[in-house]
Structures are given as structure tokens and as C-alpha cells.
Design a protein around this motif. Sequence first.
Motif, PDB file in Angstrom:
ATOM      1  N   TYR A  12       2.541  -1.340  -1.281  1.00 23.66           N
ATOM      2  CA  TYR A  12       2.686  -0.131  -0.460  1.00 23.66           C
ATOM      3  C   TYR A  12       1.495   0.796  -0.677  1.00 23.66           C
ATOM      4  O   TYR A  12       0.923   1.336   0.287  1.00 23.66           O
ATOM      5  CB  TYR A  12       3.978   0.609  -0.798  1.00 23.66           C
ATOM      6  CG  TYR A  12       4.009   2.000  -0.194  1.00 23.66           C
ATOM      7  CD1 TYR A  12       4.348   2.192   1.143  1.00 23.66           C
ATOM      8  CD2 TYR A  12       3.638   3.113  -0.950  1.00 23.66           C
ATOM      9  CE1 TYR A  12       4.326   3.456   1.712  1.00 23.66           C
ATOM     10  CE2 TYR A  12       3.618   4.386  -0.395  1.00 23.66           C
ATOM     11  CZ  TYR A  12       3.963   4.551   0.936  1.00 23.66           C
ATOM     12  OH  TYR A  12       3.932   5.806   1.489  1.00 23.66           O
ATOM     13  N   LEU A  13       1.101   0.991  -1.929  1.00 21.94           N
ATOM     14  CA  LEU A  13      -0.002   1.900  -2.243  1.00 21.94           C
ATOM     15  C   LEU A  13      -1.324   1.379  -1.684  1.00 21.94           C
ATOM     16  O   LEU A  13      -2.177   2.171  -1.257  1.00 21.94           O
ATOM     17  CB  LEU A  13      -0.099   2.095  -3.752  1.00 21.94           C
ATOM     18  CG  LEU A  13       1.086   2.837  -4.391  1.00 21.94           C
ATOM     19  CD1 LEU A  13       0.951   2.851  -5.917  1.00 21.94           C
ATOM     20  CD2 LEU A  13       1.197   4.260  -3.861  1.00 21.94           C
ATOM     21  N   ILE A  14      -1.502   0.056  -1.667  1.00 26.55           N
ATOM     22  CA  ILE A  14      -2.703  -0.525  -1.064  1.00 26.55           C
ATOM     23  C   ILE A  14      -2.670  -0.337   0.447  1.00 26.55           C
ATOM     24  O   ILE A  14      -3.655   0.082   1.066  1.00 26.55           O
ATOM     25  CB  ILE A  14      -2.822  -2.017  -1.418  1.00 26.55           C
ATOM     26  CG1 ILE A  14      -3.105  -2.183  -2.925  1.00 26.55           C
ATOM     27  CG2 ILE A  14      -3.918  -2.693  -0.592  1.00 26.55           C
ATOM     28  CD1 ILE A  14      -3.109  -3.621  -3.391  1.00 26.55           C
ATOM     29  N   GLY A  15      -1.532  -0.645   1.040  1.00 26.78           N
ATOM     30  CA  GLY A  15      -1.395  -0.485   2.488  1.00 26.78           C
ATOM     31  C   GLY A  15      -1.543   0.958   2.928  1.00 26.78           C
ATOM     32  O   GLY A  15      -1.977   1.239   4.059  1.00 26.78           O
ATOM     33  N   ALA A  16      -1.195   1.891   2.046  1.00 27.14           N
ATOM     34  CA  ALA A  16      -1.227   3.315   2.389  1.00 27.14           C
ATOM     35  C   ALA A  16      -2.626   3.913   2.373  1.00 27.14           C
ATOM     36  O   ALA A  16      -2.805   5.074   2.774  1.00 27.14           O
ATOM     37  CB  ALA A  16      -0.321   4.096   1.429  1.00 27.14           C
ATOM     38  N   ILE A  67      -4.749  -9.262   1.694  1.00 26.22           N
ATOM     39  CA  ILE A  67      -4.845  -9.234   0.235  1.00 26.22           C
ATOM     40  C   ILE A  67      -3.465  -9.140  -0.405  1.00 26.22           C
ATOM     41  O   ILE A  67      -3.179  -9.806  -1.408  1.00 26.22           O
ATOM     42  CB  ILE A  67      -5.736  -8.060  -0.213  1.00 26.22           C
ATOM     43  CG1 ILE A  67      -7.205  -8.363   0.103  1.00 26.22           C
ATOM     44  CG2 ILE A  67      -5.570  -7.778  -1.709  1.00 26.22           C
ATOM     45  CD1 ILE A  67      -8.128  -7.197  -0.120  1.00 26.22           C
ATOM     46  N   CYS A  68      -2.599  -8.328   0.182  1.00 22.23           N
ATOM     47  CA  CYS A  68      -1.264  -8.143  -0.403  1.00 22.23           C
ATOM     48  C   CYS A  68      -0.447  -9.434  -0.367  1.00 22.23           C
ATOM     49  O   CYS A  68       0.276  -9.745  -1.308  1.00 22.23           O
ATOM     50  CB  CYS A  68      -0.517  -7.021   0.321  1.00 22.23           C
ATOM     51  SG  CYS A  68      -1.119  -5.372  -0.113  1.00 22.23           S
ATOM     52  N   THR A  69      -0.567 -10.203   0.720  1.00 28.24           N
ATOM     53  CA  THR A  69       0.218 -11.438   0.815  1.00 28.24           C
ATOM     54  C   THR A  69      -0.409 -12.576   0.020  1.00 28.24           C
ATOM     55  O   THR A  69       0.302 -13.341  -0.634  1.00 28.24           O
ATOM     56  CB  THR A  69       0.380 -11.872   2.282  1.00 28.24           C
ATOM     57  OG1 THR A  69      -0.897 -11.899   2.919  1.00 28.24           O
ATOM     58  CG2 THR A  69       1.283 -10.911   3.026  1.00 28.24           C
ATOM     59  N   LEU A  97       6.213 -13.181  -0.319  1.00 32.91           N
ATOM     60  CA  LEU A  97       5.154 -12.965   0.664  1.00 32.91           C
ATOM     61  C   LEU A  97       5.579 -11.946   1.709  1.00 32.91           C
ATOM     62  O   LEU A  97       4.811 -11.035   2.065  1.00 32.91           O
ATOM     63  CB  LEU A  97       4.803 -14.290   1.344  1.00 32.91           C
ATOM     64  CG  LEU A  97       4.084 -15.341   0.500  1.00 32.91           C
ATOM     65  CD1 LEU A  97       3.923 -16.627   1.300  1.00 32.91           C
ATOM     66  CD2 LEU A  97       2.730 -14.834   0.026  1.00 32.91           C
ATOM     67  N   ILE A  98       6.782 -12.095   2.205  1.00 28.47           N
ATOM     68  CA  ILE A  98       7.288 -11.200   3.251  1.00 28.47           C
ATOM     69  C   ILE A  98       7.377  -9.767   2.762  1.00 28.47           C
ATOM     70  O   ILE A  98       6.882  -8.836   3.411  1.00 28.47           O
ATOM     71  CB  ILE A  98       8.668 -11.674   3.737  1.00 28.47           C
ATOM     72  CG1 ILE A  98       8.538 -12.975   4.525  1.00 28.47           C
ATOM     73  CG2 ILE A  98       9.339 -10.604   4.599  1.00 28.47           C
ATOM     74  CD1 ILE A  98       9.850 -13.658   4.776  1.00 28.47           C
ATOM     75  N   LEU A  99       8.017  -9.570   1.627  1.00 30.71           N
ATOM     76  CA  LEU A  99       8.238  -8.214   1.136  1.00 30.71           C
ATOM     77  C   LEU A  99       6.928  -7.521   0.787  1.00 30.71           C
ATOM     78  O   LEU A  99       6.766  -6.320   1.030  1.00 30.71           O
ATOM     79  CB  LEU A  99       9.175  -8.236  -0.072  1.00 30.71           C
ATOM     80  CG  LEU A  99      10.615  -8.665   0.222  1.00 30.71           C
ATOM     81  CD1 LEU A  99      11.445  -8.679  -1.053  1.00 30.71           C
ATOM     82  CD2 LEU A  99      11.257  -7.745   1.257  1.00 30.71           C
ATOM     83  N   CYS A 100       5.972  -8.274   0.227  1.00 28.04           N
ATOM     84  CA  CYS A 100       4.673  -7.684  -0.096  1.00 28.04           C
ATOM     85  C   CYS A 100       3.928  -7.300   1.178  1.00 28.04           C
ATOM     86  O   CYS A 100       3.319  -6.231   1.265  1.00 28.04           O
ATOM     87  CB  CYS A 100       3.843  -8.663  -0.922  1.00 28.04           C
ATOM     88  SG  CYS A 100       4.413  -8.849  -2.627  1.00 28.04           S
ATOM     89  N   GLY A 101       3.982  -8.184   2.180  1.00 29.80           N
ATOM     90  CA  GLY A 101       3.322  -7.885   3.441  1.00 29.80           C
ATOM     91  C   GLY A 101       3.947  -6.711   4.161  1.00 29.80           C
ATOM     92  O   GLY A 101       3.252  -5.840   4.686  1.00 29.80           O
ATOM     93  N   VAL A 102       5.275  -6.686   4.189  1.00 25.40           N
ATOM     94  CA  VAL A 102       5.985  -5.584   4.838  1.00 25.40           C
ATOM     95  C   VAL A 102       5.666  -4.265   4.139  1.00 25.40           C
ATOM     96  O   VAL A 102       5.473  -3.233   4.792  1.00 25.40           O
ATOM     97  CB  VAL A 102       7.503  -5.839   4.840  1.00 25.40           C
ATOM     98  CG1 VAL A 102       8.264  -4.575   5.252  1.00 25.40           C
ATOM     99  CG2 VAL A 102       7.853  -6.985   5.770  1.00 25.40           C
ATOM    100  N   ALA A 103       5.584  -4.291   2.817  1.00 22.29           N
ATOM    101  CA  ALA A 103       5.263  -3.072   2.067  1.00 22.29           C
ATOM    102  C   ALA A 103       3.888  -2.548   2.456  1.00 22.29           C
ATOM    103  O   ALA A 103       3.682  -1.331   2.587  1.00 22.29           O
ATOM    104  CB  ALA A 103       5.314  -3.356   0.560  1.00 22.29           C
ATOM    105  N   VAL A 106       4.203  -0.984   6.013  1.00 26.66           N
ATOM    106  CA  VAL A 106       4.902   0.292   5.921  1.00 26.66           C
ATOM    107  C   VAL A 106       3.979   1.349   5.320  1.00 26.66           C
ATOM    108  O   VAL A 106       3.947   2.506   5.771  1.00 26.66           O
ATOM    109  CB  VAL A 106       6.186   0.155   5.080  1.00 26.66           C
ATOM    110  CG1 VAL A 106       6.804   1.522   4.796  1.00 26.66           C
ATOM    111  CG2 VAL A 106       7.204  -0.724   5.800  1.00 26.66           C
ATOM    112  N   GLY A 107       3.213   0.945   4.306  1.00 23.56           N
ATOM    113  CA  GLY A 107       2.258   1.877   3.706  1.00 23.56           C
ATOM    114  C   GLY A 107       1.229   2.355   4.702  1.00 23.56           C
ATOM    115  O   GLY A 107       0.864   3.539   4.721  1.00 23.56           O
ATOM    116  N   HIS A 108       0.746   1.448   5.552  1.00 23.49           N
ATOM    117  CA  HIS A 108      -0.240   1.827   6.572  1.00 23.49           C
ATOM    118  C   HIS A 108       0.360   2.798   7.587  1.00 23.49           C
ATOM    119  O   HIS A 108      -0.296   3.754   8.002  1.00 23.49           O
ATOM    120  CB  HIS A 108      -0.747   0.579   7.293  1.00 23.49           C
ATOM    121  CG  HIS A 108      -1.739   0.871   8.374  1.00 23.49           C
ATOM    122  ND1 HIS A 108      -3.076   1.088   8.117  1.00 23.49           N
ATOM    123  CD2 HIS A 108      -1.590   1.017   9.712  1.00 23.49           C
ATOM    124  CE1 HIS A 108      -3.702   1.352   9.251  1.00 23.49           C
ATOM    125  NE2 HIS A 108      -2.825   1.309  10.236  1.00 23.49           N
TER     126      HIS A 108
END
Length: 230
Positions: A12-16, A67-69, A97-103, A106-108
Amino acid sequence: MLSLLSVIAICYLIGAIPSSLWYGKIVHNVDIREHGSGNAGATNTFRILGWKAGTIVLLFDFGKGLICTLFVSQLAYQIGSGPVSFYEGWDVDSMVLILCGVAAVVGHMFPVYAGFSGGKGAATACGMLYGIEPLSISITLAIFLIIMFSTHYVSLASITGAFVFPFSQLILRYGFDWYIDGSIMIFSSLIALGIIVKHKGNIKRLIEGNENRIQSFKPSEGHLKQKADS
């Protein structure tokens, strides 16, 4: 469980990371949200700051999901006793994989670094889904490019791509016996739905006939540069 939650928080923090906002402020001293559509995403960056800035932001946002997935998700297996499935029958690897990607997506969309006001998630979702199931997202990307170059509407291309994506997975799995885990198909559909909902303003403008088009795909310096030179 703790390992999975920790990795989800990291994703989430990376996506954000608000790449368009930070790039605009650091390089151009511009808050991208105060210009154009007001959206903190790659499309508005292309429109306002030009093709170079837009490309950098697009690749960065795509990379967050990828990167997250592909990489950050693997940390879940290194912390404590590793991840556990939330319910019996759910493949642990697919779940991680799914939960990391979704996070990351959502962060973005709702970045903690920018008052929870972010982009629409298309580029990050594309990177996330490419890391999970590259064939179906490659098909979707091809459709996106066809729509974008034929209509000059990035929003329409994004909406169409999001709509088509779950169906491409269904066709691959049941029409060509390409194995795709059912949980991946469900969450891909949810991500696609989220992207479409996030584009509700664009959908309204498309219906009303006043949605912004990309006037040219030739490299430009952006609206701000054009205004400064005029």
C-alpha cells in the motif's frame, strides 16, 4: 497472518507514492491537481507537463503494481511462518499476489502521502495484473492502444480495457484451456470494476460529448510550457 498483513501494508505504501504530484512539484514546481482534469495521474501529466513527464509517471505507476506482485509479495514467505490462506481452497500463492497487487492499486487511488486523493489506478492495475497474469493483460493492453489511437480518448480506452479484461480471462480459461486460478479471475473483475467506477466523471463527460481528447500523439511540451511561451 502477520507476515501477510505486513507485506500488504508495504505494498500500500509503495502504491501510495504520488509520482505525478511529486514529480510535478520537484521538477516543475507545479501541483498537477490544480491543472487540467485535476487528477493526479499519468494522463493529466501528459496533458499538462508534456510527454517526457507523462512517460516517466506512467512507467513509475506501472512499476508500482508490477514490483509489488513480482517482488514485494515474496517477502510474505520470509517473515515469520509465512502466509496462510483466509479460507480452505484458496491457493496461497494466488492469494498473496492478488492482495499485494490490490494494496498497491488502492494505495495509488487513495495515497496517504497526498491526502488520500490519487489517480484512477489504471496504470498501477495494469502493472499489478501483468505481474499476475501477463497474457490476458497483454490482450487488454492491445485493445487499450487500439481504442486510444483511433478515438484519442485515453479515458474511453481505459474504461474499455477494464471492461474487456475479465472477459479475456474467461475466454482464455474456458475457450483455450489456459489455466487461470478462479480467485485471480474474481479479483481481476473487482479491480476492473473499481477502475470503471473511478472513471465515472469521464463516463459522464463522454456521454455529454465534452470529454478531453489527446489532440496529437506527437511529443509536446505540455500546456504549461505552451502557455509560458505564448
